[in-house]
Design an enzyme around this catalytic site. Structure first.
Site, PDB file in Angstrom:
ATOM      1  N   TYR A  69      -4.594   0.762  15.644  1.00 31.24           N
ATOM      2  CA  TYR A  69      -3.149   1.065  16.623  1.00 31.24           C
ATOM      3  C   TYR A  69      -3.650   0.720  17.735  1.00 31.24           C
ATOM      4  CZ  TYR A  69      -0.939   2.798  12.659  1.00 31.24           C
ATOM      5  OH  TYR A  69      -0.040   2.847  11.122  1.00 31.24           O
ATOM      6  N   HIS A  97      -2.959  10.914   1.180  1.00 27.90           N
ATOM      7  CA  HIS A  97      -2.346  11.004   2.239  1.00 27.90           C
ATOM      8  C   HIS A  97      -1.873  12.220   2.873  1.00 27.90           C
ATOM      9  CE1 HIS A  97      -1.154   7.163   5.140  1.00 27.90           C
ATOM     10  NE2 HIS A  97      -0.786   8.285   5.884  1.00 27.90           N
ATOM     11  N   GLU A 117      -3.789  -0.513   8.038  1.00 30.79           N
ATOM     12  CA  GLU A 117      -2.287  -0.113   8.841  1.00 30.79           C
ATOM     13  C   GLU A 117      -2.394  -0.807  10.065  1.00 30.79           C
ATOM     14  OE1 GLU A 117      -1.495   4.150   9.292  1.00 30.79           O
ATOM     15  OE2 GLU A 117      -1.854   4.534   7.219  1.00 30.79           O
ATOM     16  N   ARG A 166       0.831  -1.068   0.198  1.00 36.94           N
ATOM     17  CA  ARG A 166      -0.026  -0.091  -0.092  1.00 36.94           C
ATOM     18  C   ARG A 166       0.867   1.266  -0.123  1.00 36.94           C
ATOM     19  NH1 ARG A 166      -2.704   2.812   4.826  1.00 36.94           N
ATOM     20  NH2 ARG A 166      -3.912   4.574   3.556  1.00 36.94           N
ATOM     21  N   ASN A 212      -7.279   1.481   9.634  1.00 34.73           N
ATOM     22  CA  ASN A 212      -6.002   1.762  10.354  1.00 34.73           C
ATOM     23  C   ASN A 212      -6.129   1.445  11.930  1.00 34.73           C
ATOM     24  OD1 ASN A 212      -5.513   2.415   7.646  1.00 34.73           O
ATOM     25  ND2 ASN A 212      -4.753   4.421   8.168  1.00 34.73           N
ATOM     26  N   GLU A 250      -7.560   8.659   6.758  1.00 37.45           N
ATOM     27  CA  GLU A 250      -7.713   9.123   8.201  1.00 37.45           C
ATOM     28  C   GLU A 250      -8.274  10.522   8.042  1.00 37.45           C
ATOM     29  OE1 GLU A 250      -4.283   8.582  10.538  1.00 37.45           O
ATOM     30  OE2 GLU A 250      -4.468   6.213  10.359  1.00 37.45           O
TER      31      GLU A 250
HETATM   32  C1  GCO Z   1      -1.458   7.646  10.415  1.00 34.95           C
HETATM   33  C2  GCO Z   1      -0.851   7.470   8.864  1.00 34.95           C
HETATM   34  C3  GCO Z   1       0.732   7.104   8.904  1.00 34.95           C
HETATM   35  C4  GCO Z   1       1.463   7.266  10.416  1.00 34.95           C
HETATM   36  C5  GCO Z   1       1.193   5.904  11.050  1.00 34.95           C
HETATM   37  C6  GCO Z   1       2.075   6.013  12.436  1.00 34.95           C
HETATM   38  O1  GCO Z   1      -2.297   6.796  10.461  1.00 34.95           O
HETATM   39  O2  GCO Z   1      -1.150   8.597  10.848  1.00 34.95           O
HETATM   40  O3  GCO Z   1      -1.353   6.511   7.918  1.00 34.95           O
HETATM   41  O4  GCO Z   1       1.023   8.123   8.134  1.00 34.95           O
HETATM   42  O5  GCO Z   1       2.587   7.275  10.095  1.00 34.95           O
HETATM   43  O6  GCO Z   1      -0.066   5.852  11.541  1.00 34.95           O
HETATM   44  O7  GCO Z   1       1.568   7.216  13.226  1.00 34.95           O
END
Ligand code: GCO
Length: 481
Positions: A329, A156, A387, A112, A327, A199
């Site tokens: 985290y 992005h 992500e 990606r 994405n 995002e």
């Molecule tokens: C985001 C982006 C990435 C970041 C990653 C780590 O999610 O902010 O897609 O560009 O670098 O997530 O923070």
């Protein structure tokens, strides 16, 4: 009603004490039942890596590229860590063949990447720059020559600086549609998977409401909500433009960091609370896209500050998608309560663990709940994890090793929980690890390393970390041990 971003850590980000127990049973399971701990993914599951143009390319002024808002922002004193910029970054513009070779060594089947809009249209619209397109055609050809399928994100965050008013202007949404049409026309002979935007909350709220990202503005609620609307309108018009300019069968979606609401414990009432929170907590973005209208609760909550829009906007915004990219985290823990919304977000104890970036709290079950809540609510045709990954205080030893055992821990736990989603038949098609390389981490500059490969930013030497070796095993086995 606030939309929680993982970057709003310390403000609205909340996690629960109960969640501190997550994952602690796994080591025992592995010790007592070594074979039962091998979690196989479905046949054809796609393993990949993700990057973004401004974070890796460098060559900021080369071959006709126009400046983006991130060039301006990062060159403004005090905006990024140590005043660092993406001028050179990983120099991937010149080293893309080396980077494709790294992907090949990992054994990924997908990659990606994003396109820098201002390489294609230096002014944001009008006259295209043929050298920009030529660069991406060469990158795509290099990927295809290595049997790696490109997944392209159109936007992005590196918005062309030349567009008057940026996302405050509705014209930017139309300019995005023209750009999407151009890319569709010129790349869809070899690219079959596109994501419009990445995002929403980061390029709208963090850029225009909180001022922590480009362009660094702190607008009041009304204009800031209008910026959000222009972001989702751009997505919708972009989907339409891509459909009109690509062959049928082209897969179109987006990459979104929907806030992932995790039930504090898995009982029926908390599961329902997590689902309600997913819908309300993502109201201005994913919920509106999936339902083709702003939720009444959002409009009522914003009152006079609610976005202004035309009826046709909603048709575009609700355009059917082939997939939703998440994405993922961090978790936001939620419990049922008897408030009118029926849920309450839990606040994290100060002892709650996090990775090297303070916002990156550890709750690996978020990857499962992200998939489950979105699928149960809106039944998308397909889901990708577009992500997932972590920063780590990586150290390159004199003998050339980076032993990032914390990253391996983070990834292994997330994939374990992703496996649960796959085994429950949620339509998860693939996983993109963030990121292939250490790179320009936005306002954190180069202080936070997210790569599978360590980059010495003085020499541009790439060194595979322990996590790269580990991920290669995962891919080769199509399983997490
Ligand atoms: C985001 C982006 C990435 C970041 C990653 C780590 O999610 O902010 O897609 O560009 O670098 O997530 O923070």
């Amino acid at each position: 009603m606030s939309v929680m971003s993982r970057r709003q850590f310390g403000k609205t980000m909340a996690v629960s004490a109960a969640a501190g127990l997550a994952g602690t049973a796994l080591p025992h399971l592995a010790l007592s039942q070594p074979h039962a701990s091998r979690l196989e993914f479905s046949k054809g599951f796609l393993w990949g890596c993700a990057t973004a143009s401004y974070q890796i390319e460098g060559a900021a002024t080369e071959d006709g590229r126009g400046p983006s808002v991130w060039d301006t922002f990062s060159h403004t004193p005090g905006k990024t860590y140590n005043g660092e910029t993406g001028d050179v970054a990983d120099d991937s513009y010149h080293r893309y063949k080396e980077d494709v070779a790294l992907l090949h060594d990992l054994g990924v089947s997908t990659y990606r990447m994003s396109i820098s809009w201002s390489r294609i249209f230096p002014e944001g619209k009008g006259k295209p720059n043929p050298k920009g397109l030529d660069y991406y055609q060469r990158v795509v050809d290099e990927l295809l020559a290595h049997n790696i399928t490109p997944y392209i994100t159109l936007f992005h965050w590196d918005l062309p600086q030349a567009l008057p008013g940026g996302w405050q202007s509705r014209d930017t949404s139309y300019a995005f549609a023209d750009y999407a049409a151009y890319i569709g026309k010129h790349l869809s002979d070899r690219v079959h998977h596109f994501m419009t935007t990445n995002e929403f909350t980061c390029f709208t709220d963090l850029g225009y409401r909180e001022g922590r990202f480009a362009p660094g503005l702190k607008l009041a609620a009304g204009p800031a909500n209008q910026v959000r609307h222009h972001g989702i309108l751009a997505h919708g018009l972009g989907v339409q433009a891509l459909r009109a300019n690509t062959p049928s069968g082209t897969q179109i979606g987006l990459a979104e960091n929907a806030t992932v609401f995790v039930p504090v414990i898995e009982t029926e009432e908390h599961l329902k609370a997590a689902q309600r929170a997913t819908r309300i907590g993502n109201a201005p973005f994913l919920t509106t896209l999936m339902e083709g209208q702003y939720p009444a609760e959002y409009l009522a909550h914003e009152g006079a500050n609610a976005p202004k829009f035309e009826a046709a906007d909603m048709k575009a915004i609700g355009s059917p998608l082939d997939f939703v990219g998440l994405n993922v985290y961090t978790p936001t823990y939620v419990r049922a309560d008897d408030s009118p919304m029926g849920f309450a977000v839990e606040h994290a104890p100060s002892s709650y663990p996090h990775m090297a970036s303070p916002w990156l709290t550890i709750g690996p079950e978020c990857i499962y709940w992200g998939v489950r809540n979105v699928c149960d609510l809106w039944k998308p045709k397909g889901i990708y994890i577009t992500e997932n990954g972590t920063s780590s205080d990586d150290v390159l030893t004199p003998s050339g090793h980076v032993e990032d055992t914390d990253r391996v821990m983070y990834l292994r736990n997330h994939l374990t929980h992703l496996h649960r989603a796959v085994s429950e038949d949620y339509p998860v098609k693939g996983y993109f690890l963030w990121s292939l390389l250490d790179n320009f981490e936005w306002a954190d500059g180069y202080s936070k390393r997210f790569g599978l490969h360590y980059v010495d930013f003085k020499t541009q030497k790439r060194t595979p970390k322990l996590s790269a070796r580990w991920y290669r095993e995962v891919i080769a086995n199509n399983a997490v041990e």
